[in-house]
Motif scaffolding. Structure first.
Motif, PDB file in Angstrom:
ATOM      1  N   CYS A   1      -1.439  -6.247   7.708  1.00 44.21           N
ATOM      2  CA  CYS A   1      -1.237  -6.842   9.203  1.00 44.21           C
ATOM      3  C   CYS A   1      -1.198  -8.278   9.305  1.00 44.21           C
ATOM      4  CB  CYS A   1      -1.931  -6.109  10.090  1.00 44.21           C
ATOM      5  SG  CYS A   1      -3.576  -6.451  10.185  1.00 44.21           S
TER       6      CYS A   1
ATOM      7  N   CYS B   1      -6.176  -1.618   3.633  1.00 41.90           N
ATOM      8  CA  CYS B   1      -5.320  -2.790   4.113  1.00 41.90           C
ATOM      9  C   CYS B   1      -3.917  -2.295   4.333  1.00 41.90           C
ATOM     10  CB  CYS B   1      -5.319  -3.923   2.910  1.00 41.90           C
ATOM     11  SG  CYS B   1      -4.293  -5.100   3.597  1.00 41.90           S
ATOM     12  N   LYS B   2      -3.503  -2.608   5.510  1.00 40.44           N
ATOM     13  CA  LYS B   2      -2.095  -2.330   6.116  1.00 40.44           C
ATOM     14  C   LYS B   2      -1.300  -3.487   6.098  1.00 40.44           C
ATOM     15  CE  LYS B   2      -3.376   1.936   7.460  1.00 40.44           C
ATOM     16  NZ  LYS B   2      -4.154   2.441   6.327  1.00 40.44           N
TER      17      LYS B   2
ATOM     18  N   GLU C   1      -8.865  -2.644  10.227  1.00 40.31           N
ATOM     19  CA  GLU C   1      -9.069  -1.564   9.377  1.00 40.31           C
ATOM     20  C   GLU C   1     -10.081  -1.468   8.686  1.00 40.31           C
ATOM     21  OE1 GLU C   1      -6.624   0.894   9.502  1.00 40.31           O
ATOM     22  OE2 GLU C   1      -5.548  -0.341  10.783  1.00 40.31           O
TER      23      GLU C   1
ATOM     24  N   CYS D   1     -10.592  -7.896  10.825  1.00 36.40           N
ATOM     25  CA  CYS D   1      -9.653  -6.806  10.365  1.00 36.40           C
ATOM     26  C   CYS D   1      -9.911  -5.425  11.250  1.00 36.40           C
ATOM     27  CB  CYS D   1     -10.273  -6.477   9.061  1.00 36.40           C
ATOM     28  SG  CYS D   1      -9.288  -5.250   7.989  1.00 36.40           S
TER      29      CYS D   1
ATOM     30  N   ASP E   1       2.567  -6.558  -0.222  1.00 33.15           N
ATOM     31  CA  ASP E   1       2.245  -6.803   1.094  1.00 33.15           C
ATOM     32  C   ASP E   1       0.663  -6.284   1.496  1.00 33.15           C
ATOM     33  OD1 ASP E   1       3.699  -7.936   3.233  1.00 33.15           O
ATOM     34  OD2 ASP E   1       4.088  -6.149   4.370  1.00 33.15           O
ATOM     35  N   LYS E   2      -0.049  -6.595   0.436  1.00 31.78           N
ATOM     36  CA  LYS E   2      -1.614  -6.153   0.912  1.00 31.78           C
ATOM     37  C   LYS E   2      -2.253  -7.594   0.559  1.00 31.78           C
ATOM     38  CE  LYS E   2      -1.439  -1.805   0.593  1.00 31.78           C
ATOM     39  NZ  LYS E   2      -1.882  -0.916   1.373  1.00 31.78           N
TER      40      LYS E   2
ATOM     41  N   VAL F   1      -3.997 -10.134   9.708  1.00 28.92           N
ATOM     42  CA  VAL F   1      -4.953 -10.558  10.990  1.00 28.92           C
ATOM     43  C   VAL F   1      -6.056 -11.522  10.125  1.00 28.92           C
ATOM     44  CG1 VAL F   1      -6.659  -9.962  12.667  1.00 28.92           C
ATOM     45  CG2 VAL F   1      -4.651  -8.889  12.689  1.00 28.92           C
TER      46      VAL F   1
ATOM     47  N   LYS G   1      -0.792 -12.572   1.117  1.00 28.76           N
ATOM     48  CA  LYS G   1      -0.477 -11.314   0.821  1.00 28.76           C
ATOM     49  C   LYS G   1       0.309 -11.254  -0.510  1.00 28.76           C
ATOM     50  CE  LYS G   1       0.785  -9.536   5.463  1.00 28.76           C
ATOM     51  NZ  LYS G   1       2.021  -9.085   6.311  1.00 28.76           N
TER      52      LYS G   1
END
Length: 68
Positions: A19, A16-17, A59, A57, A37-38, A21, A33
């Motif tokens: 982002c 997980c980045k 990722e 996603c 920030d995950k 989405v 989040k």
């Protein structure tokens, strides 16, 4: 045949980045989040197993596991 029943929401925190989405596409606001920030599933009881978070996603960090 009814709607699938949620067994587990798996979020690979290493992939997980953050982002967002998946958060954006979730129609039931299941995901948020955390302080790192995950993405985390804060309201899994609201999940309809639509798998939009999994599909969208970039990722491939989300997986919706349903009962057989």
């Amino acid at each position: 045949m009814g709607r699938p029943k949620l067994k587990e929401i798996v979020i690979n925190r290493d992939w997980c980045k953050g982002c967002g989405v998946c958060i954006h596409f979730c129609p039931k606001h299941v995901l948020e989040k955390d302080a790192f920030d995950k993405v985390v599933a804060t309201h899994p009881e609201n999940c309809t197993c639509c798998k939009l978070c999994e599909i969208r996603c970039p990722e491939l960090a989300n997986e919706i596991i349903t009962e057989d």
